[in-house]
Every structure is written in structure tokens, then in C-alpha cells.
Design a protein around this motif. Structure first.
Motif, PDB file in Angstrom:
ATOM      1  N   ILE A  63       0.844  -1.196   0.000  1.00 41.45           N
ATOM      2  CA  ILE A  63       0.000   0.000   0.000  1.00 41.45           C
ATOM      3  C   ILE A  63       0.880   1.247   0.000  1.00 41.45           C
ATOM      4  CG2 ILE A  63      -1.997  -1.052   1.173  1.00 41.45           C
ATOM      5  CD1 ILE A  63      -1.004   0.200   3.795  1.00 41.45           C
ATOM      6  N   ILE A  64       0.278   2.351  -0.415  1.00 39.56           N
ATOM      7  CA  ILE A  64       0.949   3.649  -0.281  1.00 39.56           C
ATOM      8  C   ILE A  64       0.069   4.499   0.631  1.00 39.56           C
ATOM      9  CG2 ILE A  64       1.919   5.635  -1.474  1.00 39.56           C
ATOM     10  CD1 ILE A  64       1.881   3.967  -4.044  1.00 39.56           C
ATOM     11  N   ILE A  65       0.699   5.055   1.650  1.00 41.18           N
ATOM     12  CA  ILE A  65      -0.020   5.936   2.581  1.00 41.18           C
ATOM     13  C   ILE A  65       0.308   7.383   2.182  1.00 41.18           C
ATOM     14  CG2 ILE A  65      -0.243   6.659   4.991  1.00 41.18           C
ATOM     15  CD1 ILE A  65       0.641   3.877   5.833  1.00 41.18           C
ATOM     16  N   TYR A  66      -0.720   8.177   1.993  1.00 37.55           N
ATOM     17  CA  TYR A  66      -0.526   9.590   1.647  1.00 37.55           C
ATOM     18  C   TYR A  66      -0.878  10.438   2.859  1.00 37.55           C
ATOM     19  CZ  TYR A  66      -0.462   7.957  -3.174  1.00 37.55           C
ATOM     20  OH  TYR A  66      -0.147   7.309  -4.347  1.00 37.55           O
ATOM     21  N   SER A  67       0.011  11.357   3.220  1.00 35.47           N
ATOM     22  CA  SER A  67      -0.238  12.174   4.407  1.00 35.47           C
ATOM     23  C   SER A  67       0.020  13.647   4.124  1.00 35.47           C
ATOM     24  CB  SER A  67       0.699  11.773   5.549  1.00 35.47           C
ATOM     25  OG  SER A  67       0.928  10.404   5.543  1.00 35.47           O
ATOM     26  N   LYS A  68      -0.659  14.462   4.883  1.00 34.69           N
ATOM     27  CA  LYS A  68      -0.324  15.897   4.937  1.00 34.69           C
ATOM     28  C   LYS A  68       0.717  16.028   6.030  1.00 34.69           C
ATOM     29  CE  LYS A  68      -3.802  17.537   2.295  1.00 34.69           C
ATOM     30  NZ  LYS A  68      -3.514  17.934   0.891  1.00 34.69           N
ATOM     31  N   CYS A  96      -8.542  -5.602  -1.314  1.00 42.03           N
ATOM     32  CA  CYS A  96      -9.846  -6.201  -1.084  1.00 42.03           C
ATOM     33  C   CYS A  96     -10.709  -5.253  -0.251  1.00 42.03           C
ATOM     34  CB  CYS A  96      -9.661  -7.567  -0.419  1.00 42.03           C
ATOM     35  SG  CYS A  96      -9.427  -7.489   1.364  1.00 42.03           S
ATOM     36  N   PRO A  97     -11.921  -5.633   0.108  1.00 37.02           N
ATOM     37  CA  PRO A  97     -12.788  -4.722   0.856  1.00 37.02           C
ATOM     38  C   PRO A  97     -12.214  -4.291   2.217  1.00 37.02           C
ATOM     39  CG  PRO A  97     -14.052  -6.565   0.018  1.00 37.02           C
ATOM     40  CD  PRO A  97     -12.620  -6.863  -0.265  1.00 37.02           C
ATOM     41  N   LYS A  98     -11.268  -5.047   2.725  1.00 35.91           N
ATOM     42  CA  LYS A  98     -10.652  -4.630   3.986  1.00 35.91           C
ATOM     43  C   LYS A  98      -9.535  -3.619   3.704  1.00 35.91           C
ATOM     44  CE  LYS A  98     -10.045  -8.998   4.786  1.00 35.91           C
ATOM     45  NZ  LYS A  98     -11.017  -9.558   3.828  1.00 35.91           N
ATOM     46  N   GLY A  99      -8.656  -3.998   2.791  1.00 37.61           N
ATOM     47  CA  GLY A  99      -7.546  -3.106   2.460  1.00 37.61           C
ATOM     48  C   GLY A  99      -8.041  -1.766   1.933  1.00 37.61           C
ATOM     49  N   SER A 100      -9.138  -1.768   1.209  1.00 36.65           N
ATOM     50  CA  SER A 100      -9.664  -0.529   0.636  1.00 36.65           C
ATOM     51  C   SER A 100     -10.129   0.443   1.720  1.00 36.65           C
ATOM     52  CB  SER A 100     -10.850  -0.828  -0.278  1.00 36.65           C
ATOM     53  OG  SER A 100     -10.467  -1.768  -1.241  1.00 36.65           O
ATOM     54  N   ALA A 101     -10.434  -0.083   2.884  1.00 38.22           N
ATOM     55  CA  ALA A 101     -10.943   0.774   3.963  1.00 38.22           C
ATOM     56  C   ALA A 101      -9.904   0.963   5.069  1.00 38.22           C
ATOM     57  CB  ALA A 101     -12.227   0.177   4.529  1.00 38.22           C
ATOM     58  N   LEU A 102      -8.634   0.791   4.736  1.00 42.57           N
ATOM     59  CA  LEU A 102      -7.589   0.871   5.769  1.00 42.57           C
ATOM     60  C   LEU A 102      -7.542   2.224   6.480  1.00 42.57           C
ATOM     61  CD1 LEU A 102      -4.559  -1.007   4.174  1.00 42.57           C
ATOM     62  CD2 LEU A 102      -5.643  -1.547   6.360  1.00 42.57           C
TER      63      LEU A 102
ATOM     64  N   HIS B 701     -15.859   1.704  10.608  1.00 42.11           N
ATOM     65  CA  HIS B 701     -17.221   2.015  10.196  1.00 42.11           C
ATOM     66  C   HIS B 701     -17.539   1.426   8.820  1.00 42.11           C
ATOM     67  CE1 HIS B 701     -20.949   4.255  10.173  1.00 42.11           C
ATOM     68  NE2 HIS B 701     -20.669   4.661   8.949  1.00 42.11           N
ATOM     69  N   VAL B 702     -16.609   1.582   7.878  1.00 41.21           N
ATOM     70  CA  VAL B 702     -16.866   1.119   6.508  1.00 41.21           C
ATOM     71  C   VAL B 702     -17.161  -0.382   6.490  1.00 41.21           C
ATOM     72  CG1 VAL B 702     -15.859   0.819   4.214  1.00 41.21           C
ATOM     73  CG2 VAL B 702     -15.421   2.923   5.505  1.00 41.21           C
ATOM     74  N   ASN B 703     -16.296  -1.159   7.124  1.00 40.41           N
ATOM     75  CA  ASN B 703     -16.482  -2.608   7.093  1.00 40.41           C
ATOM     76  C   ASN B 703     -17.703  -3.043   7.890  1.00 40.41           C
ATOM     77  OD1 ASN B 703     -13.224  -2.187   7.013  1.00 40.41           O
ATOM     78  ND2 ASN B 703     -13.973  -3.699   5.583  1.00 40.41           N
ATOM     79  N   SER B 704     -17.970  -2.310   8.959  1.00 45.70           N
ATOM     80  CA  SER B 704     -19.148  -2.637   9.760  1.00 45.70           C
ATOM     81  C   SER B 704     -20.417  -2.418   8.956  1.00 45.70           C
ATOM     82  CB  SER B 704     -19.184  -1.782  11.024  1.00 45.70           C
ATOM     83  OG  SER B 704     -18.056  -2.044  11.809  1.00 45.70           O
ATOM     84  N   VAL B 705     -20.404  -1.417   8.104  1.00 49.65           N
ATOM     85  CA  VAL B 705     -21.582  -1.123   7.285  1.00 49.65           C
ATOM     86  C   VAL B 705     -21.709  -2.140   6.147  1.00 49.65           C
ATOM     87  CG1 VAL B 705     -22.529   0.562   5.659  1.00 49.65           C
ATOM     88  CG2 VAL B 705     -21.637   1.322   7.868  1.00 49.65           C
TER      89      VAL B 705
END
Ligand code: SF4
Lengths: 199, 813
Positions: A63-68, A96-102, B701-705
Motif C-alpha cells: 500500500i501507499i499511505i498519503y499524508s499531509k 480487497c474490501p478490507k484493504g480498501s478501507a484501511l 465504520h466502513v467494514n461494519s456497514v
């Protein structure tokens, strides 16, 4: 893949391009330029990037983390976006749906932010300082170890073990954390030492 | 994994059994899709549910949970009886030809030496016959009735397709179709890969499930080759690393062992660790055990570990039981024998079986210390959440200290993925509030404890005050310092014994690999298998060159893979006895007449001549093992045992309950439903959904939803029987506890016929609890039994018995 032409480099170049070029040079009319100048620049332009891997499963997608803000310059850094690393051989940028919401686990409302103590019989946590918390822990360990350390077994064999305290280690921490943990825990004679490998 | 995620693209057949990669490891599963699209590979899924992996499979076969060994032994029986055996592999590369000594036997589910009282074996007879030359006797002709091959043939003969159907509920035709597809991979140019996870480990005979498949893969010649292997997909992001580093009761980093009290001194300890080769010329790499051990002790204790004090051998605790694993410690806790417990990034109140017992244990502690980035149920076990966690806080005297830690996005270091790649990562954000790294916390605890011992004295302070802690800032060692320490370094100059003017190792330098480790105190190394990760050339784990010569899928310049940057274990076995690749189109390494070369780091000495040295260099045999001597507690071959809670008695050994050597604590027998107990008629199993990660994503929240509602899955037939409607509330209970959930009535689960009896399955997804962003729900482990695998104590989460009824939902107080 040629690393010089990686997506990261491309983003940097194109980002700088948008920010630093007068649109007229691309043949835009004045009216279009006026509209374009009001449009927000690409939202990742002023961010710093850090390469990391997904915290969840052991596919370990890049993954790439982007920060201010830039940690490397000693600044505070606020994570604004996380996405798949397209240079990574395993996931090639996908998540996947988990990684996408990291980002939302890093920013979770239920992140812990200060040491807390729940006293015996109480129905609430209360905030304490790090010093208070750590001193309490060290004291409790010392007292329990001194009271229950088994130096020799019934046959007189030196066994140097401490069985009344146990330690359950994490398995999303780094190897370096794990090694430091190993040294500290093992040095006390704790045998009730385990991790998530079983579950 | 023996292989890597990126290697799956090289396969011809994927068998997913004991896992659900499409759902649980989605981005890794893409390599299955690649193999299907580009090589025409096929996918078989064997599972109690028609799951997301099954939905894209070429063939799906249902199986009752807890019966995998019968299925796998059935496959082996099929391969043997239909000559689907890669003989050029099996004869030289496995112990098929080894002769087993007289006295060893197997009958009616038990091996020689069983002691019912102790629930254990005397394993003395489980050994090879040793010849007058001191080596194991082999019979290349396979005529000797006591050679491993003939014993195996006899052992699996009972697992006919009819027997498989009777035990597993898998229709005979479906089993035979799988057997036929698997059998095709016995040629040298076709390979199968096994992808498995907790669906195999979470049984009271989990280790033997995996052995069963490993044996099949050896018979097919699929270990050590591209597109083959035994691929444990693993769970958490660094569960491989934590295991490699030995954060377990009985381990020292790199799979060395904590001594037992039967080994009072170092000489006794080493006497059983000679690893003398069992056949001429064999490498038997564990012969270097002493080097790994002494270097580890130098890393732990620095100058305090000396030849005179046996490298600080007394500083190590000595075990009196096999291990103080989590199940044992919670049993002790419940019995009031534990005072202080630490949970670092771990939520045992949800992650271990029988929540009621766990909570009773936690309530008996004096102090519980939590280190976590997130809220957990364990940290709040004392908090009343009505029906979801009914407790009376005033009655719980446990003091709880909860410490906020950083998460992956805020720290630096390496994690080991399932393919054994150590990948370095960098922090991207500042920690929230006062959160601190776990390294800082552990250092602070150590320094404070050390200070107390220095000031006050006390019980055996030596290992604490002498712990090697020479970091620049002792209060917070850096990831770099710790990584360099794990890699190992030279402590004193070492000169060539033949030419003393020649310096071979220079003090202060990083080691280039574990080959340089020494047993005389001149080297230190925290974890021998990680050696090579941070050398004089720098941080090998941070390497990011994703080139892939030959399109082999090896990526040797990406990160660092243990051991020695090798990407496929046992890769010498990808070639025939003469060192030629079995499949030239999938070359991995080969013998060029003088040395081994190729796309991977050879898993053999670079100049070891073919035919001289066997490919399984860790084993004293030089071969792999179809029969494992006395190395597993429950037998040298897998046997079908029913789960401890089961709808039917064991067909092949009706008198045996569960795994006959699995440990059961005295109080727990009465918490198990009897075999075929009419009060608990349905076969329960637990699993995870793709949107969720265990219990963590409750905080997201996202995964819970994405998957908000707690549910259980049942078949249309069972729903009809019980009057349960799709989307309606149900109550599910076992002998230990209950939960309420919505019913998903589905065609994905079908009743099975097992030994003539209809068995319904109830699927129970895990995730919900009483903290976090998700709706409150019930922890699935209220249902599961407190018993683990006989070898490694992984709890039996995948097979237990429940009842179910329609309900109006929980009473939310
Ligand atoms: S993105 Fe998904 S598949 Fe990739 S590591 Fe994370 S959880 Fe695993």
C-alpha cells in the motif's frame, strides 16, 4: 517493470505539471483557463508518501499511505488516503474490501489515545499518565514474580520459571517489536507466552 | 507456505480445502485466477459450504466438517491403487523405502503404545530399523512388508470411496471426480497446489489434516516445484513472523526449543539434538543447532552468556508440561492460578473458545494489561452490555490497565507474509493522542523492572539485569537496531583455522547469512532463519526491485525471504535425481555439471552433487517423510477421528472419542455434548466474511456497514424443518452458550448423509461483539468447545454441535 517509470514517479511528475504550468501553454482559451484555475488541484499533490503493507491478512498487499505533513522532516503527519501499491508483485495495486478501507481503521473513532485504568470493582475506565501506568505494571510484575518464582522443582532441578503471569503477543506487530517483546518476556522466566498463531 | 503467492500462477490444479481463499485472501486468490486464465489451470473446492471460492471453481465437492482426514486418506488410497504415483520422486525423495522396526503397528484407530489413562502414547516403537552400519535400513525394491510404502498402503486401504462417502457425506461420484483430477498431477509435468488455512488447523487433529495433504503432495511429486507445495495461507499480517520468532511457550526464535526440566543442563539438552544423518552423505542441517542456540543466547545476554555458564542456560525457564499455551493458561486462570496477564494486540475473549470460561478466568486475575491500538472486548470484559455481555462490574476485582499503541501506519519495521517474505514498511502518520509504539512500552517495562531488581534485589534477578539491552536509546530501541540484531553480527575476529593470518570474520560486522553463525560465542544472532535480512549491504527487507527473470514468479530482489532469500522450499526436488528439471518449461533450478543455478536460491549446498545428497536437507534422512516416526503425538500416519462433539460415532473406530491424545481439562468433559446427543443435533462451524477481519473491523465504520447484521447460515431443508424464515431471528445454542442472529436460508449449505444419518449444518460467521463501530452482536465463541489440536493446541472452532430454533430476537436490556 522499470522503476523509473513507476506509477509513483508518474504521479509526481504529472502533479507538478498541473500545479506549475500555465494552462494557456496547452492552448486553453482565457475563459477555460479561468474555469480551470478555480478547480481544486489533484488531492494528493501536496502529500508525502510512505510504502507500507496492509495490516490485515498475510497476503500482505503493498500500500501507499498519503499524508499531509512529512514525518521525515520531523513534522506531524496526518494520513489522508491509502491505496494499493501498483509496483507490488503480489497485489499489483489491488486491495480487497478490507484493504480498501484501511484509512478508516487508522482513523477509527475507537482508537485508544491515552492510558486508562479500571480499578477493582469499578464500572468505568479513568485516564492515567504513562508513568503511573508503567510503574504500576512494573511493581505488580516484581511483586508477583518475587512471590511465585519457581527456582527449583521438587527434584531439586533448577527450572527458573514464573507461571503466575502470562503474556499474549500480537501478530500484526513488526518482527522488530516481536523480538523486543521476546527478549523482555523471556528474561523474566514467563512460560505462559503465546500468540495468535493458534487462532 | 512452501511457495509464494506469485508462484500460484505456475500451477495446473488448485485444491482449496480447509480454507476459502477467494473470501479470506482475496488479493492472493487473484493468482489462482491468473493460473486459470493463462495456463488453463483447474480449481477444486472441497468444503461444507458452497462458498465464494467454490463459486468460481471448476469442481466443488461437499464435505462434512471434521472429516478431512478420511477424504485425504481416500485420495492417497486412490492414487496408490490406480498407480497415480510419481515414482521417480517417491522412491528417492521420500522415506517410502525406509524399513520400520518390528513392534510398531496400527489397529482400530490406535498405534502401538497407547495409554488410555494418560491419553498419550509411548512412542518408542515408532522408529526405523537401524542397520549394523548405524544407518536406517532401506529396501529400494519396496518388497519388505515393513517398509513405509507398504505400511502406508495397508493404512489407507480402509478409506475406499464408499467409506469416504459414509464418513464425509461426500457423494462417491464427487469424490471420484476429485480423485481423478488430483491423480492427473502425478506426472512430472503437472502440478497441484494446496491452499489451506484455519479450515484445517482449527480441529482437534488439525496438524494431521495438513500432514495428510503433504503426504499426497509428496506422492504426486508436488513439493519443491513451481506451482506446487503446501501453502498455508495464514491469518494475521505477521502471524508467520511471530511464529518464526518463537513467541510461544516452548520456542526459541528460529524453531529452537525451550528446554524442559528433564534437561537440567546444556549437555543433556544438546544430547538429543545431534541430528546425526540417518543415511550416508546427508546434510541434516539441524546438526548446526548448537550454533543457532549459542548465537541466540549471545544476542539475549551478550557478555553474560559465556562458555563457563553454558551460555546462560540457567537463564532460560524449564518447562514441566508440553506448553503453557492459551488454553492451558485460561484453564489455570479459571482455577485461580494466574495473577497477572498481558494482552498485546490480542482479544482473547473473542478469539478463544468458550467465552463463558474465558470471562470467568479474566475475572480471577489481579491485573490485566492491554496494549492495543483499538478497543477490545477483552479490555472491557468487566463492563455490563446486557444480553451481549451480562456481568456485574462491582463483583469483578480485576484491575485493568489499557495502554494505547501505534498501528501499522505509524510504525516502522518488517512483517513476514505467508510466503515467508520479510517486507519492510515505513510510517505514514503521527500516532493519535498519547499512543506509543509497542517497542517503547516493552522497553519501559523492562527498564523499570530492572531498576526495581537492582534496587531491591529479589527472585533470581540475573536474567533480567543481564539482558543484553545495548541500544542507543535504551528507552526506545529502533527498528533498525532490532533488525540488525535478529540478522546477527560478529562479536570477535575469527581467523581461518588452517591459515591463522587470514581473518574470516571481522568483529562488528553484520553476518551475511546463517552459514556464518558459530557456537563459540564469537557471533550473535537473534533468529537464525532471518539471518541475511540486514547484512553489510544494508536492509535486504526494504528491497523493491520487482524484476522477475524468466517470468518465474520468484522476485528474488523484492524484500527478503527466509531462509537465505529462498522463495520455494525444498526446490532441489524440482529436479530429478540427476539434477534435471522435471518440467523444463517450469525450470526453477538445475545442476549445470558443477553447481546448482536457476531462478531461485538452491535449497542445497551449491556444489552438492546430484545422487550424493538428498533434497530434504533439514531431515537426517535426506528425504521427506510419508511416515513421521515419533514426531507427532497422535501417530506417524493420520487417522480419521471425529471431532469431540460429533453427530456420529467414529465409523472406523467406534470406541474412540475425538482425537485420543488431545488434551482435555477435567472440567471441560462435561461441557461437551455427547456423540449423537439429540439435544444438540446440528453440526456447527465458524468462519469469516470477506468484508471483515476477525474482530478488528468492528472498529471500522466502513467494514461494519458492508456486513452490518449478525447472521447464521442454514439450508432450506433445515429452515423448513424448524419453521425458520429467511431473515427471521433464530436462537443458536450449544452446551456452553447461546447467540441470537438473523437466519440466512441458503442453497449454499445442503444437508449431508453421514453413516446413514441426515446431518444438517449451521454456519456461524465470526466478527460481532460489544465494542466498536458495528452493531452490537454476540461473540461466536460463546458456542465453541474448549479443546485443541493434539500437537499444537489450536482450538476446535470448525466442528461442534448446536441446536437452533426460530426466535423473536434477543431481549436488549
Ligand atoms: S488488502 Fe485484503 S487481501 Fe490484501 S493484505 Fe489486506 S486483507 Fe489481505
Amino acid at each position: 517493470m522499470n522503476m523509473e517509470l513507476s506509477r509513483r514517479t508518474f504521479l509526481k511528475t504529472s502533479g507538478a505539471g498541473i500545479a506549475g504550468t500555465t494552462l494557456g501553454a496547452f492552448g486553453f482559451s482565457e475563459a477555460e483557463a479561468a474555469v480551470a484555475s478555480a478547480v481544486k488541484p489533484f488531492h494528493l499533490v501536496n502529500t508525502t508518501e510512505a510504502r507500507n503493507t496492509c495490516t490485515y491478512c498475510s497476503v500482505a498487499c503493498g500500500i501507499i499511505i498519503y499524508s499531509k505533513g512529512d514525518l521525515r522532516k520531523g513534522e506531524k503527519a496526518d494520513i489522508v488516503h491509502i491505496e494499493g501499491d501498483s509496483d507490488h508483485p503480489t497485489n499489483r495495486g489491488t486491495l480487497c474490501p478490507k484493504g480498501s478501507a484501511l484509512r478508516d481503521i487508522v482513523k477509527s473513532q475507537t482508537r485508544l489515545t491515552q492510558p486508562m485504568l479500571r480499578k477493582a470493582g469499578s464500572n468505568a475506565f479513568e485516564a492515567v499518565s504513562w508513568d503511573v501506568a508503567l510503574d504500576k505494571i512494573a511493581r505488580a510484575m516484581k511483586d508477583d514474580r518475587d512471590a511465585n518464582f519457581v527456582a527449583t522443582n521438587s527434584d531439586g532441578v533448577t527450572v527458573n520459571r514464573w507461571l503466575t503471569t502470562g503474556f499474549l503477543a500480537a501478530s500484526a506487530t513488526t518482527n522488530e517489536t516481536a523480538f523486543a517483546t521476546y527478549k523482555v518476556v523471556r528474561s523474566t522466566g514467563i512460560l505462559a507466552f503465546d500468540n495468535q498463531a493458534r487462532v | 507456505m512452501t511457495n509464494a503467492w506469485t508462484d500460484i500462477k505456475n500451477t495446473d490444479l488448485v485444491i482449496i480445502m480447509g480454507g476459502n481463499a477467494a473470501e479470506a485472501h482475496p488479493c492472493g486468490f487473484k493468482w489462482v485466477t491468473e493460473a486459470k486464465a493463462n495456463r488453463g489451470a483447474k480449481l477444486i473446492v472441497v468444503d461444507p459450504r458452497y462458498n465464494r471460492s467454490a463459486s468460481v471453481a471448476d469442481f466443488y465437492a461437499p464435505i462434512r466438517q471434521g472429516s478431512d482426514i478420511a477424504f485425504l486418506m481416500g485420495l492417497i488410497n486412490h492414487c496408490i491403487s490406480h498407480d497415480k504415483v510419481q515414482w521417480e520422486y517417491v522412491k528417492p525423495f521420500t522415506n517410502a523405502t525406509f524399513v520400520v522396526r518390528e513392534g510398531y503397528a496400527y489397529q482400530d484407530g490406535l498405534f502401538t503404545g497407547y495409554d488410555e489413562e494418560k491419553r498419550d502414547y509411548n512412542r518408542d516403537s515408532w522408529e526405523y530399523e537401524i542397520g549394523p552400519d548405524g544407518y536406517a535400513v532401506v529396501d529400494e525394491t519396496l518388497q519388505n512388508p515393513r517398509c513405509v510404502w507398504n505400511l502406508l498402503k495397508e493404512h489407507v486401504a480402509i478409506y475406499t470411496p464408499e467409506m469416504v462417502e459414509r464418513i464425509c457425506g461426500t457423494p462417491k461420484e464427487a469424490f471420484l471426480k476429485v480423485a481423478e483430477m488430483v491423480g492427473e498431477c502425478s506426472t512430472p509435468t503437472k502440478t497441484m497446489t494446496s491452499m489451506y488455512a484455519l479450515g484445517w488447523t482449527q480441529h482437534s487433529k488439525g496438524s494431521q489434516n495438513i500432514r495428510g495433504m503433504a503426504m499426497l503432495q509428496l506422492i504426486l511429486g508436488n513439493i519443491g516445484v513451481r506451482g506446487g507445495g503446501m501453502n498455508a495461507l495464514r491469518g494475521h499480517s505477521n502471524i508467520q513472523g511471530l511464529t518464526d520468532l518463537g513467541l510461544m511457550s516452548n520456542l526459541i526464535p528460529g524453531y529452537l526449543n525451550i528446554p524442559t526440566q528433564k534437561e537440567p543442563d546444556f549437555t543433556t539438552y544438546m544430547s538429543t539434538r545431534a541430528f546425526k544423518p540417518l543415511r550416508p552423505n546427508q546434510t541434516s542441517y539441524w546438526q548446526n543447532y548448537r550454533k543457532f542456540f549459542v548465537s541466540f543466547m549471545k544476542s539475549m545476554y551478550g557478555p553474560a552468556a559465556t562458555a563457563e555458564n553454558d551460555w546462560g542456560y540457567n537463564y532460560l525457564p524449564k518447562l514441566d508440561v508440553a506448553s503453557y499455551d492459551v488454553l492451558r493458561i485460561f484453564d489455570m486462570m479459571k482455577n485461580g492460578k494466574v495473577n497477572l496477564y498481558f494482552c498485546q494486540g490480542f482479544n482473547p475473549l473473542q478469539a478463544f473458545p468458550d467465552k463463558g470460561k474465558l470471562a470467568a478466568g479474566l475475572a480471577k486475575l489481579k491485573m490485566l494489561v492491554i496494549m492495543d491500538p483499538l478497543q477490545t472486548e477483552t479490555a472491557r470484559f468487566w463492563e455490563d452490555h446486557g444480553t451481549f455481555n451480562k456481568v456485574s462490574p462491582a463483583d469483578i476485582q480485576t484491575e485493568v490497565i489499557q495502554l494505547p499503541t501505534t498501528c501499522f501506519a505509524e510504525d516502522e519495521g518488517s512483517l513476514v507474509n505467508s510466503g515467508r517474505w520479510l517486507q519492510w514498511h515505513w510510517p505514514g502518520g503521527s500516532p493519535p493522542g498519547e499512543a506509543k509504539t509497542d517497542i517503547w512500552i516493552m522497553a519501559q517495562i523492562h527498564l523499570r523492572l530492572k531498576e526495581l531488581y537492582q534496587k531491591e534485589g529479589g527472585a533470581f534477578p540475573d536474567p533480567i539485569v543481564n539482558l543484553n539491552w545495548t541500544y542507543k536509546d535504551p528507552g526506545e530501541p529502533t527498528a533498525e537496531e532490532l533488525a540488525r540484531e535478529m540478522n546477527g553480527s560478529v562479536l570477535a575476529d575469527v581467523y581461518d583455522p588452517v591459515d591463522p593470518t587470514k581473518k574470516v570474520l571481522e568483529a562488528g560486522k553484520q553476518l551475511s547469512g546463517f552459514g556464518q553463525l558459530r557456537d563459540d560465542g564469537t557471533t550473535a544472532g537473534g533468529c537464525w532463519i532471518f539471518s541475511g535480512c540486514w547484512t553489510e549491504a544494508g536492509n535486504m527487507m526494504a528491497r523493491r526491485d520487482n524484476s522477475d527473470p524468466g517470468d518465474a514468479g520468484m522476485f528474488l530482489k523484492w524484500s527478503f525471504s527466509w531462509p537465505a532469500n529462498r522463495r520455494i522450499l525444498y526446490n532441489r526436488a524440482s529436479c530429478d535425481v540427476d539434477g534435471k528439471p522435471w518440467d523444463p518449461s517450469r525450470k526453477l533450478i538445475e545442476w549445470d555439471g558443477a553447481k546448482w543455478t536457476g531462478y531461485d536460491v538452491p535449497d542445497i549446498a551449491p556444489t552438492a552433487k546430484p545422487r550424493d545428497v538428498g533434497p530434504f536437507i533439514m531431515n537426517p534422512e535426506g528425504t521427506s517423510r510419508l511416515w513421521v516416526r515419533k514426531m507427532m503425538r497422535d501417530g506417524p500416519f493420520p487417522v480419521h477421528y471425529e471431532p469431540f462433539e460429533s453427530p456420529v460415532a467414529n465409523v472406523i473406530a467406534p470406541k474412540i472419542r475425538g482425537n485420543p491424545v488431545a488434551r482435555v481439562f477435567p472440567d471441560d468433559w462435561k461441557t461437551f455434548a455427547d456423540i449423537g446427543d439429540p439435544a444438540f443435533p446440528y453440526a456447527g462451524t465458524s468462519y469469516r466474511l470477506t468484508e471483515h477481519f476477525h474482530y478488528w473491523t468492528k472498529n471500522n465504520h466502513v467494514n461494519s456497514v458492508l456486513q452490518p447484521e449478525q447472521f447464521v447460515e442454514i439450508s432450506e431443508e433445515l429452515a423448513k424443518d424448524k419453521g425458520i424464515e429467511l431473515g427471521g431471528w433464530v436462537r443458536v445454542w450449544s452446551k456452553r452458550g447461546e447467540l441470537y442472529a438473523k437466519a440466512v436460508v441458503t442453497k449454499r449449505i445442503k444437508p449431508m448423509t453421514v453413516d446413514g444419518k441426515i446431518v444438517h449444518i449451521v454456519g456461524v460467521p465470526i466478527h460481532w461483539g460489544f465494542v466498536g463501530a458495528a452493531r452490537k452482536g454476540f461473540t461466536a465463541n460463546t458456542l465453541t468447545p474448549f479443546v485443541g489440536d493434539a500437537n499444537i493446541e489450536t482450538p476446535e472452532f470448525k466442528a461442534f454441535m448446536v441446536n437452533i430454533e426460530p426466535s423473536t430476537g434477543p431481549v436488549v436490556a
